[in-house]
Design an enzyme around this catalytic site. Structure first.
Site, PDB file in Angstrom:
ATOM      1  N   TYR A   1      73.595 -27.303 -16.713  1.00 52.64           N
ATOM      2  CA  TYR A   1      74.455 -28.476 -16.496  1.00 52.64           C
ATOM      3  C   TYR A   1      73.698 -29.536 -15.697  1.00 52.64           C
ATOM      4  CZ  TYR A   1      78.866 -30.917 -15.302  1.00 52.64           C
ATOM      5  OH  TYR A   1      79.871 -31.841 -15.157  1.00 52.64           O
TER       6      TYR A   1
ATOM      7  N   LYS B   1      72.733 -33.156 -17.300  1.00 51.05           N
ATOM      8  CA  LYS B   1      73.354 -34.347 -16.696  1.00 51.05           C
ATOM      9  C   LYS B   1      72.285 -35.263 -16.070  1.00 51.05           C
ATOM     10  CE  LYS B   1      77.763 -33.503 -17.559  1.00 51.05           C
ATOM     11  NZ  LYS B   1      78.558 -34.356 -18.447  1.00 51.05           N
TER      12      LYS B   1
ATOM     13  N   ASN C   1      81.844 -38.997 -23.066  1.00 52.46           N
ATOM     14  CA  ASN C   1      82.459 -38.192 -22.015  1.00 52.46           C
ATOM     15  C   ASN C   1      82.440 -36.690 -22.307  1.00 52.46           C
ATOM     16  OD1 ASN C   1      84.711 -37.572 -19.851  1.00 52.46           O
ATOM     17  ND2 ASN C   1      85.530 -36.862 -21.816  1.00 52.46           N
TER      18      ASN C   1
ATOM     19  N   ILE D   1      86.633 -33.115  -9.837  1.00 51.59           N
ATOM     20  CA  ILE D   1      87.898 -33.738 -10.250  1.00 51.59           C
ATOM     21  C   ILE D   1      88.889 -32.641 -10.622  1.00 51.59           C
ATOM     22  CG2 ILE D   1      88.971 -35.344 -11.896  1.00 51.59           C
ATOM     23  CD1 ILE D   1      86.761 -36.639 -10.083  1.00 51.59           C
TER      24      ILE D   1
ATOM     25  N   SER E   1      77.407 -36.509 -13.985  1.00 53.20           N
ATOM     26  CA  SER E   1      77.993 -35.749 -12.876  1.00 53.20           C
ATOM     27  C   SER E   1      77.095 -35.942 -11.666  1.00 53.20           C
ATOM     28  CB  SER E   1      78.042 -34.263 -13.220  1.00 53.20           C
ATOM     29  OG  SER E   1      78.288 -33.488 -12.049  1.00 53.20           O
TER      30      SER E   1
ATOM     31  N   ALA F   1      70.519 -29.990 -15.344  1.00 49.48           N
ATOM     32  CA  ALA F   1      69.390 -30.563 -16.080  1.00 49.48           C
ATOM     33  C   ALA F   1      69.871 -31.532 -17.155  1.00 49.48           C
ATOM     34  CB  ALA F   1      68.565 -29.442 -16.707  1.00 49.48           C
TER      35      ALA F   1
END
Ligand code: NAP
Length: 251
Positions: A150, A154, A85, A183, A138, A152
């Site tokens: 981010y 993810k 995570n 979130i 994500s 790329a």
């Protein structure tokens, strides 16, 4: 639904705050034994409680990953579930982001998870009841809504989940993922942005999230515990969007 997770041994990276903390608490509620990893000792201690053990380490550092996994297995005897995570965002536009920042993002959001997954799978392979690995990516790994680094990293995580899922199911290990949408939680980025510019962020929510609100850590955690359970026995290599309809491109 009985998820049958009692006494399962679960490691959650980035479990001291936000979504990871919500995931750790959801497993605890199911009667699992939980370990959480993070860098900041004060935050880890604040998240520690009966049934949750803390392991300080930086998942981007190879020696820390090795040590944390060793300490975890020494402490609990095995590993049944790994939740990758820990993650975060850096950089800005592609032209203004250095290659080093791209590398940092890949190490944090992707390569750390690959290495920990390999270490966990090596242990799970030797068990008669296998195991489960759940990767938190994500929807921006599919939809390019975040920073380029981010998106790329993810996207790489989603692809890895598919490949490793296919490889490890033969050994009774299910590898799956959850791709959260936006979130809202106390320590998260959205909370900061909402406080800084409520008009802009509220109109973003109205325009881009079909459900008309942010998601909660519990809504992500519910799906993670389900994926870790035998009730998800036919779910292999999937990454489920948990996003209130935010990913309307529907990839
Ligand atoms: P967060 O509030 O920033 O929490 C991140 C957690 O990861 C903290 O426990 C942090 O603890 C830990 N962490 C960060 N870097 C680490 C490192 N190098 N080594 C070990 N631990 C590290 O983030 P979040 O909002 O809960 O997000 C959790 C995950 O969900 C991330 O992968 C994120 O990309 C993904 N996600 C979040 C959202 C959202 O809207 N919040 C949406 C989609 C996906 P320390 O700082 O003490 O290390």
């Amino acid at each position: 639904m009985n998820l049958d997770l009692e006494d399962k041994v679960v490691l959650v990276t980035g479990g001291s705050k936000g979504i990871g903390q919500g995931i750790a608490l959801a497993f605890l509620e199911e009667g699992a034994k939980v370990g959480i990893v993070g860098r900041n000792l004060a935050d880890l201690k604040a998240a520690q409680k009966e049934g949750i053990k803390i392991f300080q380490g930086d998942v981007t550092i190879a020696e820390d990953r090795e040590r944390v996994m060793e300490e975890f297995v020494t402490n609990f005897g095995t590993i049944d579930v790994l939740v990758n995570n820990a993650g975060g965002s850096n950089g800005s536009s592609v032209m203004e982001t250095s290659i080093e920042q791209f590398e940092e993002a890949m190490h944090l959001n992707f390569l750390s998870a690959v290495d920990l997954s390999k270490k966990a799978a090596a242990i799970m392979s030797g068990k008669s009841d296998g195991g489960a690995i759940i990767n938190i990516s994500s929807i921006f790994g599919r939809e390019s809504g975040g920073k380029p680094t981010y998106n790329a990293s993810k996207a790489a995580m989603i692809s890895f989940t598919k490949s490793f899922g296919d490889e490890m199911i033969k050994k009774g290990i299910r590898v799956n993922g959850v791709a959260p949408g936006s979130i809202l939680h106390e320590t998260g980025n959205w909370k900061k942005r909402l406080e800084q510019d409520p008009v802009k962020i509220n109109s973003f929510v109205e325009e881009h999230i079909s459900a008309g609100r942010f998601g909660t850590v519990e809504e992500v955690a519910n799906v993670v515990v389900f994926l870790a359970s035998k009730k998800a026995s036919w779910v292999v290599g999937s990454t489920l969007n948990v996003d209130g309809g935010q990913s309307y491109s529907n990839f």
